[in-house]
Design a protein around this motif. Structure first.
Motif, short mmCIF file in Angstrom:
data_model
loop_
_atom_site.label_atom_id
_atom_site.label_comp_id
_atom_site.label_asym_id
_atom_site.label_seq_id
_atom_site.Cartn_x
_atom_site.Cartn_y
_atom_site.Cartn_z
N GLY A 317 0.91 -1.25 0.01
CA GLY A 317 -0.07 -0.02 0.06
C GLY A 317 0.76 1.23 -0.10
O GLY A 317 1.79 1.09 -0.53
N GLY A 318 0.18 2.42 0.59
CA GLY A 318 0.85 3.57 0.42
C GLY A 318 1.70 3.82 1.80
O GLY A 318 1.74 3.05 2.80
N ALA A 319 2.68 4.97 1.65
CA ALA A 319 3.58 5.17 2.87
C ALA A 319 3.85 6.70 2.44
O ALA A 319 3.81 7.21 1.45
N VAL A 320 3.81 7.47 3.55
CA VAL A 320 4.36 8.64 3.86
C VAL A 320 5.31 9.10 4.91
O VAL A 320 5.11 8.54 6.08
N GLU A 321 6.49 9.36 4.61
CA GLU A 321 7.69 9.95 5.59
C GLU A 321 7.68 11.42 5.61
O GLU A 321 7.94 11.95 4.59
N LEU A 322 7.88 11.82 7.06
CA LEU A 322 8.15 13.25 7.02
C LEU A 322 9.31 13.51 7.88
O LEU A 322 9.54 14.63 8.37
N ASP A 323 10.01 12.51 8.13
CA ASP A 323 10.96 12.51 9.20
C ASP A 323 12.10 13.40 9.01
O ASP A 323 12.88 14.05 9.94
N ALA A 324 12.19 13.68 7.64
CA ALA A 324 13.58 14.47 7.39
C ALA A 324 13.12 16.17 7.47
O ALA A 324 13.92 16.69 7.29
N THR A 325 11.92 16.19 7.88
CA THR A 325 11.41 17.77 8.05
C THR A 325 11.83 18.16 9.45
O THR A 325 11.35 17.45 10.25
N ASP A 326 12.24 19.37 9.58
CA ASP A 326 12.62 19.97 11.00
C ASP A 326 11.54 20.64 11.58
O ASP A 326 11.37 20.68 12.81
N ASP A 327 10.24 21.05 10.64
CA ASP A 327 9.20 21.52 11.27
C ASP A 327 8.83 20.43 12.38
O ASP A 327 8.32 19.35 12.16
N PRO A 328 8.65 20.84 13.75
CA PRO A 328 8.08 19.88 14.75
C PRO A 328 6.76 19.34 14.48
O PRO A 328 6.19 18.39 15.03
N ARG A 329 5.73 20.36 13.69
CA ARG A 329 4.59 19.75 13.41
C ARG A 329 4.52 18.45 12.59
O ARG A 329 3.63 17.78 12.65
N HIS A 382 -7.40 5.41 -1.28
CA HIS A 382 -6.11 6.40 -1.69
C HIS A 382 -4.71 6.03 -1.18
O HIS A 382 -4.00 6.16 -1.62
N TRP A 383 -4.68 4.90 -0.21
CA TRP A 383 -3.59 4.50 0.16
C TRP A 383 -3.21 3.04 -0.37
O TRP A 383 -2.27 2.15 0.15
N ASN A 384 -3.93 2.80 -1.53
CA ASN A 384 -3.68 1.61 -2.22
C ASN A 384 -3.94 0.18 -1.61
O ASN A 384 -3.27 -0.70 -1.87
N ARG A 385 -5.09 0.30 -0.70
CA ARG A 385 -5.49 -0.85 0.33
C ARG A 385 -6.85 -1.09 -0.20
O ARG A 385 -7.65 -1.31 0.88
N VAL A 386 -7.36 -1.16 -1.33
CA VAL A 386 -8.50 -1.33 -1.61
C VAL A 386 -9.29 -2.68 -1.05
O VAL A 386 -10.47 -2.73 -0.76
N GLU A 387 -8.40 -3.67 -0.82
CA GLU A 387 -8.86 -4.85 -0.22
C GLU A 387 -9.57 -4.76 1.28
O GLU A 387 -10.41 -5.40 1.37
N LEU A 388 -9.14 -3.69 1.68
CA LEU A 388 -9.73 -3.28 3.14
C LEU A 388 -11.01 -2.74 3.19
O LEU A 388 -11.72 -2.37 4.05
N LEU A 389 -11.46 -1.87 1.62
CA LEU A 389 -12.43 -1.16 1.68
C LEU A 389 -13.66 -2.29 1.10
O LEU A 389 -14.93 -2.01 1.26
N LEU A 390 -13.01 -3.12 0.18
CA LEU A 390 -14.14 -3.82 -0.55
C LEU A 390 -15.35 -4.55 0.37
O LEU A 390 -16.41 -4.61 -0.13
N PRO A 391 -14.85 -5.10 1.40
CA PRO A 391 -15.79 -5.96 2.18
C PRO A 391 -17.04 -5.08 2.23
O PRO A 391 -18.33 -5.39 2.07
N SER A 392 -16.59 -3.90 3.09
CA SER A 392 -17.77 -3.01 3.64
C SER A 392 -18.53 -2.45 2.34
O SER A 392 -19.77 -2.36 2.47
N LEU A 393 -17.92 -2.15 1.07
CA LEU A 393 -18.51 -1.82 0.02
C LEU A 393 -19.55 -2.52 -0.72
O LEU A 393 -20.50 -2.28 -1.15
N ARG A 394 -19.00 -3.82 -0.66
CA ARG A 394 -19.99 -4.78 -1.11
C ARG A 394 -21.05 -5.18 -0.58
O ARG A 394 -22.04 -5.59 -0.85
N TRP A 395 -21.37 -4.56 0.91
CA TRP A 395 -22.45 -4.70 1.68
C TRP A 395 -23.75 -4.01 1.19
O TRP A 395 -24.65 -4.69 1.40
#
Length: 698
Positions: A317-329, A382-395
């Motif tokens: 699936g997807g991944a986001v990394e912000l570790d190299a940013t100095d901003d404490p946020r 959005h995070w490329n894990r559609v298999e985790l959405l499909l069961p409830s969408l099929r409902w």
């Protein structure tokens, strides 16, 4: 679980009451299939709550409510309405906790009994290690849940085992109360029957016991399996797990066992409509290899399965990394991103849309809300894990006919999706829920996100009926006037502050844009499938009236008071959750966002409102405001150490806030169609944002 790794101290994990709400606890055990209904004194239906409302088409029946809702409490409701709002509700399958025998007295643990507590959840493996001292004994507990079975594994290591420490499983009656799905005060209303022990030739030394549970029409089984155990039934609705007699299999000072929950007659424990994730095919085969030689009845089998599943989750699936940013946020935002992925995978990826509190505790009478489904599940695509959405969408396919009958009774085409429901899709009486319309395009939106992640004819074929029936209702619900196609009355927008004037509300800004975008998207699905266009869909989409502008900003609705500055600032969703449509002016939306940030009543907002503001700011190419909005200092934007988005005393967690944050971050990182041509367009230019595997937003 609590600090003991089990559910030993429910009094220490209370959910605070709002006004007269009864207290509850966060320590429950819930499943996708575990539902219960209290038998009504006589058959109830929605007819007694149905009221005719004037509409541009003449009188239309709506399921209303004789009483009202004040601070989440029904007031003045009929017995039928109370029952219909509360049944079916999620069921607490059992409470698993330690007990201590001292001087011949067997009793539950108390907080005063334990000291030196330390507990760690290893996100990489999904296992929890808990350590504490009890009566001078060091206790170590390892807890895990099987990724594909409703089965828990527990390994308890301590000299206290054999010196008075035991495990208890208590079984309650069902309850629709806020927070607690358990009623411990009606032992006569249900039965617990223990059978066993039984052994198998394939697992020498392994013994299992079955507790057969019966609550009205609900039936399930609880299977305790291990080596060197004894399971007894000291009370009507309680099991006791202790070490076996001397000489039995199993190491000294260890209790190692599994507890599996099965719907009656179903030994597989994979809920109907749920499939093992296709993208985890390698992980599934890897799991089989990883558990070779591991005794299937031991906790290690579950621990190994969990420890194989979660690394596959984190490395797909997807991944986001912000570790190299100095901003404490950036550090705080990354914490929220990681924990939200874990929490939503656990609570929001089942075969049914989740309740706002997931599988942690009951909210809104233990039923789920379809207008919240997008916030719980859209981010999986959005995070490329559609298999985790499909069961409830099929409902949705399972409630097509019920929803079609609702639309037909009101004189509309297609299907009208309900709001507050259980697995059967039956609507709940409400002065608010049945007048909402913003859940109607949600299945179109989620299906489109699934297609964007996996653009295949198979996706189109599977969800075409849901998309087309949703669009048919939307097109027939909009009515023509000299100004164009309009929405309502009656209706209540996503911002529910207008419930008292539902009979006259028209044209909420977000819903107008959602109607245009949803109908155009449904038309695109017909093109992809080589089908003839539906002229009515295009006519309505192209002819939607523009939203009301008051003092240079978008109003929430088209009639007075135009905008009440409480609850959701949902007009912002019209450019943020949605891409730019013909009826929205970006500069007016920029002024609208600035106005919201200047003086909105933050105490009345909800956790997904902050991601909404972030998405709107991002699409307006104001990334600094987007980050500020995601981390705005407000009570409803609080994210606890465990990642839960705390809202109020009565909502200690709120998963739509976690899911909304993930949708916003994906949009800010991967961008959107025809958006700025730069890396991570929703983040400040001086941030270092690494990402991969995300699916671009529409």
């Amino acid at each position: 679980m609590d600090l003991t790794g089990l559910q030993s101290l429910p009094a220490e994990y209370p959910v605070g009451a709002r006004d007269e709400l009864p207290p509850g606890t966060l320590l429950g055990t819930q499943s996708q299939w575990g539902w219960h209904s209290v038998p009504p004194p006589r058959p109830y239906d929605l007819a007694g709550s149905t009221v005719l409302y004037d509409s541009p088409r003449g009188p239309v029946p709506y399921v209303d409510m004789v009483g009202g809702i004040v601070n989440d409490r029904e007031t003045g409701t009929s017995r039928a309405e109370t029952w219909l709002r509360a049944n079916a509700h999620r069921l607490d399958l059992g409470r698993i906790g330690f007990r201590w025998t001292e001087e011949g007295t067997d009793r539950p643990l108390t907080a005063a009994d334990i000291s030196g507590t330390a507990q760690t959840l290893d996100l990489w493996t999904g296992t929890v290690t808990s350590r504490f001292v009890l009566a001078g004994h060091q206790v170590t507990v390892t807890t895990a849940c099987h990724p594909y079975r409703d089965e828990l594994g527990f390994r308890i290591e301590s000299t206290a085992v054999g010196a008075g420490l035991s495990v208890s499983i208590g079984f309650p009656y069902g309850s629709e109360a806020w927070h607690d799905a358990a009623d411990w005060n009606r032992p006569e209303a249900h039965t617990t029957t223990l059978t066993g022990p039984s052994t198998t030739t394939t697992s020498p030394g392994t013994t299992s016991w079955q507790a057969h549970r019966s609550l009205d029409d609900s039936r399930y089984q609880v299977v305790v399996t291990g080596q060197g155990l004894e399971v007894e039934q000291p009370e009507e609705h309680r099991l006791r797990i202790v070490p076996g007699a001397t000489g039995d299999a199993g190491p000294a000072g260890v209790l190692d066992f599994t507890v599996a929950f099965h719907p009656a007659g179903d030994g597989d424990c994979i809920p109907r409509g749920t499939t093992k994730p296709a993208s985890h095919a390698d992980q599934v085969s890897g799991q089989a290899a990883a558990t070779d030689g591991v005794e299937r009845s031991t906790a290690q089998f579950v621990i190994t399965a969990s420890g194989t599943y979660w690394p596959a989750f984190w490395t797909s699936g997807g991944a986001v990394e912000l570790d190299a940013t100095d901003d404490p946020r950036a550090k705080e935002l990354e914490r929220r991103i990681v924990l939200s992925q874990y929490l939503t995978a656990v609570n929001c990826s089942g075969s049914l849309p989740p309740q706002e509190t997931g599988l942690v505790c009951n909210s809104w009478r233990g039923r789920f809300h379809l207008e919240m489904h997008w916030w719980h599940g859209a981010h999986f695509a959005h995070w490329n894990r559609v298999e985790l959405l499909l069961p409830s969408l099929r409902w949705y396919s399972s409630v097509l006919e019920t929803s079609r009958q609702t639309a037909k009774a009101q004189g509309f085409d297609g299907v009208r999706w309900p709001k507050q429901v259980g697995p059967d899709g039956r609507e709940s009486p409400s002065p608010i829920g049945t007048f909402l319309i913003w859940q109607q395009p949600h299945p179109i939106h989620m299906a489109e996100l699934v297609y964007r992640a996996n653009p295949s004819r198979e996706v189109l074929a599977e969800f075409a009926e849901i998309v087309f029936e949703s669009a048919a209702f939307m097109a027939s619900f909009a009515h023509p006037t000299s100004r164009g196609f309009e929405l309502g009355p009656p209706l209540i927008p996503a911002q529910e502050s207008y419930g008292s004037i539902r009979a006259k509300v028209t044209n909420p800004t977000f819903e107008l844009a959602y109607w245009q975008w949803g109908l155009r998207t449904a038309a695109t699905w017909r093109e992809r499938l080589g089908l003839e266009p539906v002229a009515e869909w295009s006519e309505v989409a192209e002819g939607m009236v523009p939203p009301r502008v008051v003092d240079g900003v978008y109003a929430a609705i088209d009639v007075e008071p135009f905008t009440i500055r409480t609850d959701h600032p949902s007009m912002l969703c019209a450019l943020g959750v949605l891409p730019l449509t013909d009826i929205i002016d970006p500069e007016i939306m920029r002024a609208t966002l600035a106005g919201v940030l200047a003086d909105w009543d933050w105490g009345s907002t909800w956790g997904w409102d902050y991601p909404v503001m972030a998405m709107t700011a991002a699409r307006l190419q104001d990334p600094e405001t987007a980050v500020d909005a995601l981390l705005l200092s407000a009570g409803k934007n609080t994210v606890l150490a465990n990642g839960h988005n705390r809202q109020t005393d009565s909502l200690p967690l709120y998963l739509p806030g976690n899911g909304g944050l993930l949708s916003a971050v994906a949009l800010m990182a991967a961008g959107w169609d025809n958006g700025p041509d730069r890396h991570a367009p929703g983040f400040p230019a001086d941030w270092t944002v690494a990402w991969e595997g995300l699916v671009q937003a529409p």
